[in-house]
Design a protein around this motif. Structure first.
Motif, PDB file in Angstrom:
ATOM      1  N   SER A  74     -50.998 -47.789 -31.873  1.00 49.15           N
ATOM      2  CA  SER A  74     -52.122 -48.730 -31.818  1.00 49.15           C
ATOM      3  C   SER A  74     -53.362 -48.131 -32.465  1.00 49.15           C
ATOM      4  N   LEU A  75     -53.626 -46.861 -32.203  1.00 51.83           N
ATOM      5  CA  LEU A  75     -54.776 -46.198 -32.804  1.00 51.83           C
ATOM      6  C   LEU A  75     -54.615 -46.111 -34.317  1.00 51.83           C
ATOM      7  N   TYR A  76     -53.416 -45.760 -34.762  1.00 54.19           N
ATOM      8  CA  TYR A  76     -53.132 -45.696 -36.198  1.00 54.19           C
ATOM      9  C   TYR A  76     -53.386 -47.056 -36.851  1.00 54.19           C
ATOM     10  N   ALA A  77     -52.865 -48.108 -36.244  1.00 57.70           N
ATOM     11  CA  ALA A  77     -53.025 -49.451 -36.815  1.00 57.70           C
ATOM     12  C   ALA A  77     -54.493 -49.861 -36.835  1.00 57.70           C
ATOM     13  N   ALA A  78     -55.227 -49.544 -35.788  1.00 56.88           N
ATOM     14  CA  ALA A  78     -56.648 -49.902 -35.742  1.00 56.88           C
ATOM     15  C   ALA A  78     -57.434 -49.160 -36.820  1.00 56.88           C
ATOM     16  N   LEU A  79     -57.163 -47.872 -36.989  1.00 50.49           N
ATOM     17  CA  LEU A  79     -57.847 -47.095 -38.022  1.00 50.49           C
ATOM     18  C   LEU A  79     -57.513 -47.617 -39.412  1.00 50.49           C
ATOM     19  N   LEU A  80     -56.244 -47.885 -39.650  1.00 51.34           N
ATOM     20  CA  LEU A  80     -55.838 -48.361 -40.969  1.00 51.34           C
ATOM     21  C   LEU A  80     -56.395 -49.760 -41.242  1.00 51.34           C
ATOM     22  N   ALA A  81     -56.413 -50.609 -40.240  1.00 50.09           N
ATOM     23  CA  ALA A  81     -56.961 -51.959 -40.426  1.00 50.09           C
ATOM     24  C   ALA A  81     -58.438 -51.892 -40.790  1.00 50.09           C
ATOM     25  N   GLU A  82     -59.180 -51.032 -40.130  1.00 47.82           N
ATOM     26  CA  GLU A  82     -60.604 -50.880 -40.460  1.00 47.82           C
ATOM     27  C   GLU A  82     -60.767 -50.257 -41.840  1.00 47.82           C
ATOM     28  N   LEU A 128     -60.745 -45.084 -48.752  1.00 48.68           N
ATOM     29  CA  LEU A 128     -59.379 -45.037 -48.227  1.00 48.68           C
ATOM     30  C   LEU A 128     -58.722 -43.700 -48.530  1.00 48.68           C
ATOM     31  N   LEU A 129     -58.889 -43.217 -49.743  1.00 50.99           N
ATOM     32  CA  LEU A 129     -58.270 -41.944 -50.117  1.00 50.99           C
ATOM     33  C   LEU A 129     -58.892 -40.772 -49.360  1.00 50.99           C
ATOM     34  N   THR A 130     -60.171 -40.837 -49.081  1.00 51.51           N
ATOM     35  CA  THR A 130     -60.813 -39.797 -48.276  1.00 51.51           C
ATOM     36  C   THR A 130     -60.214 -39.782 -46.871  1.00 51.51           C
TER      37      THR A 130
END
Length: 69
Positions: A15-23, A32-34
């Protein structure tokens, strides 16, 4: 650790991964690359950007504008 505890921990992590990636997907390619280089280096850059593009499409955002660095 029990199976149930492992499952709960995995769910929180995903869930944390998905939230970070969505943001992050709402940002430009350089940002994104950073993020990729600092947090998501365990997966391929190509795969990371592909997932970001999927999030962008789901949010009805235009594809990333590729920059040459």
């Amino acid at each position: 650790m029990t199976y149930e505890q492992l499952t709960r921990q995995a769910t929180k992590t995903i869930s944390l991964y998905a939230a970070l990636l969505a943001e992050a997907a709402t940002r430009d390619e350089k940002t994104l690359l950073t993020l990729y280089r600092s947090q998501f280096h365990m997966m391929s850059e190509k795969g990371f950007l592909a997932e970001a593009e999927e999030f962008r499409a789901a949010m009805r955002l235009p594809p990333l504008e590729r920059e040459d660095f």
